[in-house]
Design a protein around this motif. Structure first.
Motif, PDB file in Angstrom:
ATOM      1  N   LEU A 229      -2.252  -5.860  -4.848  1.00  0.00           N
ATOM      2  CA  LEU A 229      -2.070  -7.312  -4.899  1.00  0.00           C
ATOM      3  C   LEU A 229      -2.814  -7.903  -6.092  1.00  0.00           C
ATOM      4  O   LEU A 229      -2.350  -8.853  -6.725  1.00  0.00           O
ATOM      5  CB  LEU A 229      -2.563  -7.949  -3.603  1.00  0.00           C
TER       6      LEU A 229
ATOM      7  N   ALA B 260       2.227  -6.314 -10.539  1.00  0.00           N
ATOM      8  CA  ALA B 260       3.164  -7.439 -10.485  1.00  0.00           C
ATOM      9  C   ALA B 260       4.221  -7.241  -9.406  1.00  0.00           C
ATOM     10  O   ALA B 260       5.157  -8.029  -9.310  1.00  0.00           O
ATOM     11  CB  ALA B 260       3.839  -7.594 -11.848  1.00  0.00           C
ATOM     12  N   ARG B 261       4.071  -6.216  -8.561  1.00  0.00           N
ATOM     13  CA  ARG B 261       5.050  -5.975  -7.499  1.00  0.00           C
ATOM     14  C   ARG B 261       5.032  -7.112  -6.483  1.00  0.00           C
ATOM     15  O   ARG B 261       3.986  -7.689  -6.200  1.00  0.00           O
ATOM     16  CB  ARG B 261       4.737  -4.655  -6.784  1.00  0.00           C
ATOM     17  N   ASN B 262       6.206  -7.398  -5.905  1.00  0.00           N
ATOM     18  CA  ASN B 262       6.244  -8.423  -4.869  1.00  0.00           C
ATOM     19  C   ASN B 262       5.758  -7.830  -3.542  1.00  0.00           C
ATOM     20  O   ASN B 262       5.522  -6.623  -3.431  1.00  0.00           O
ATOM     21  CB  ASN B 262       7.644  -9.034  -4.740  1.00  0.00           C
ATOM     22  N   ILE B 263       5.631  -8.681  -2.527  1.00  0.00           N
ATOM     23  CA  ILE B 263       5.043  -8.255  -1.260  1.00  0.00           C
ATOM     24  C   ILE B 263       5.877  -7.156  -0.605  1.00  0.00           C
ATOM     25  O   ILE B 263       5.339  -6.189  -0.061  1.00  0.00           O
ATOM     26  CB  ILE B 263       4.886  -9.454  -0.294  1.00  0.00           C
ATOM     27  N   GLN B 264       7.202  -7.291  -0.654  1.00  0.00           N
ATOM     28  CA  GLN B 264       8.049  -6.268  -0.040  1.00  0.00           C
ATOM     29  C   GLN B 264       7.882  -4.924  -0.736  1.00  0.00           C
ATOM     30  O   GLN B 264       7.823  -3.873  -0.068  1.00  0.00           O
ATOM     31  CB  GLN B 264       9.520  -6.686  -0.064  1.00  0.00           C
ATOM     32  N   GLU B 265       7.800  -4.925  -2.047  1.00  0.00           N
ATOM     33  CA  GLU B 265       7.623  -3.671  -2.783  1.00  0.00           C
ATOM     34  C   GLU B 265       6.289  -3.026  -2.439  1.00  0.00           C
ATOM     35  O   GLU B 265       6.195  -1.797  -2.283  1.00  0.00           O
ATOM     36  CB  GLU B 265       7.726  -3.925  -4.287  1.00  0.00           C
TER      37      GLU B 265
ATOM     38  N   SER C 187       2.326  -7.795   6.508  1.00  0.00           N
ATOM     39  CA  SER C 187       1.600  -9.067   6.392  1.00  0.00           C
ATOM     40  C   SER C 187       0.697  -9.304   7.598  1.00  0.00           C
ATOM     41  O   SER C 187      -0.445  -9.754   7.454  1.00  0.00           O
ATOM     42  CB  SER C 187       2.589 -10.230   6.233  1.00  0.00           C
TER      43      SER C 187
ATOM     44  N   ALA D  56       0.066 -12.872   0.330  1.00  0.00           N
ATOM     45  CA  ALA D  56       0.305 -13.878  -0.712  1.00  0.00           C
ATOM     46  C   ALA D  56      -0.939 -14.727  -0.941  1.00  0.00           C
ATOM     47  O   ALA D  56      -1.280 -15.057  -2.088  1.00  0.00           O
ATOM     48  CB  ALA D  56       1.483 -14.760  -0.321  1.00  0.00           C
TER      49      ALA D  56
ATOM     50  N   ARG E  50      -3.493 -12.657  -2.886  1.00  0.00           N
ATOM     51  CA  ARG E  50      -3.113 -12.544  -4.295  1.00  0.00           C
ATOM     52  C   ARG E  50      -3.415 -13.835  -5.048  1.00  0.00           C
ATOM     53  O   ARG E  50      -3.915 -13.807  -6.178  1.00  0.00           O
ATOM     54  CB  ARG E  50      -1.630 -12.192  -4.409  1.00  0.00           C
ATOM     55  N   GLN E  51      -3.151 -14.968  -4.432  1.00  0.00           N
ATOM     56  CA  GLN E  51      -3.412 -16.250  -5.083  1.00  0.00           C
ATOM     57  C   GLN E  51      -4.904 -16.417  -5.379  1.00  0.00           C
ATOM     58  O   GLN E  51      -5.297 -16.829  -6.475  1.00  0.00           O
ATOM     59  CB  GLN E  51      -2.915 -17.386  -4.193  1.00  0.00           C
TER      60      GLN E  51
END
Length: 299
Positions: free
Chosen positions: A239, A243-248, A262, A274, A277-278
């Motif tokens: 995270l 740069a991978r998204n959450i699903q990846e 999650s 998320a 990561r933020q």
């Protein structure tokens, strides 16, 4: 993850030929502030000047590894040649990988001080890897993230073995220490498969109760807690640094769906992936203690 075209934001490779005068190089400067560095010093001498005021003379030929915490300048004496290689945390993560040896390599790279090796055979083994890395980065049109990562992995393995890392982990271990060491290696190789603890225990040749007793007595945590910590650590790392998204990320960690991932992550950290990561991106470079500070979760 950076594209190959942007690799020079994540890696450096420099050749400093013999000069008539000494040169001074800052390792952690600007773009390279948090890089891991390898120094291949030829015949001759150099000196490291650490931020705490300590000076360390170096006599080549040698290979040295400096983690980001070992903040220093390098003075190269006249007539001495050196190769300097540096990589970001993102490339280091790729280089370390997720095999049995990966845990040991992670601990090795998180040392806070210089690792120096002058053994001629080790220097001869590492030299073509370091020079190959420098050549790879010397051609911007073809410089490859994958190739750079492979060179770093081979260099790390050679240095870890050459500095007795493999044997030093095994020395002084009784039965309990040996089982713990083997358990963490099995976890490193298989934490994405979400195997039950009974499978690990069977592979170690002990009962699940015996493994639980060893972990609890030595570390104050159960085997499942240690396994979950490793999954959470890897999730944090990805995270923060990919740069991978959450699903990846969920898929790469072996979860059956991103919703389950999650829920697991929030239960363990108090934050959604998320949200974590933020905060990680907003806190980059701040030393925020809630972020993934390293891999040394287990003694």
């Amino acid at each position: 993850m950076a594209t190959d075209g942007g690799i020079h934001h994540y890696a450096r490779g420099e050749w400093h030929g013999p000069s008539l005068s000494h040169r001074r190089i800052r390792f952690q400067k600007g773009l390279y502030a948090d890089f891991y560095h390898f120094l291949l010093l030829g015949d001759g001498s150099a000196e490291l000047h650490f931020d705490n005021g300590e000076d360390r003379p170096l006599q080549g030929p040698l290979i040295a590894f400096l983690p980001p915490q070992a903040r220093c300048d390098l003075s190269i004496a006249a007539g001495t040649a050196a190769h300097l290689v540096g990589v970001s945390a993102e490339i280091m993560v790729d280089a370390i990988g997720d095999k049995v040896e990966s845990y040991s390599l992670r601990i090795f790279t998180e040392q806070s001080k210089l690792v120096e090796a002058a053994d001629p055979l080790l220097v001869a083994e590492v030299a073509p890897l370091v020079t190959g890395f420098v050549r790879e980065l010397g051609d911007p049109a073809h410089a490859s993230w994958m190739v750079a990562s492979a060179y770093i992995r081979l260099t790390l393995m050679a240095l870890w073995r050459g500095c007795d890392g493999e044997r030093s982990e095994q020395r002084g271990q009784g039965e309990t220490g040996s089982i713990l060491q083997r358990y963490r290696q099995l976890v490193e190789a298989g934490f994405r498969r979400h195997r039950p603890i009974s499978d690990y225990a069977a592979e170690l040749g002990v009962t699940a109760d015996r493994l639980h007793s060893i972990c609890q007595r030595a570390l104050g945590r159960s085997p499942i807690q240690l396994l979950h910590e490793r999954v959470v650590q890897e999730a944090k790392l990805r995270l923060e640094r990919s740069a991978r998204n959450i699903q990846e990320i969920s898929d790469s960690l072996g979860f059956r769906d991103p919703t389950y991932f999650s829920h697991f992550f929030k239960r363990k950290t108090g934050l959604s992936p998320a949200g974590y990561r933020q905060i990680a991106r907003a806190s980059a470079g701040s030393g925020n203690s809630m972020l993934s500070s390293g891999y040394a979760d287990w003694p």
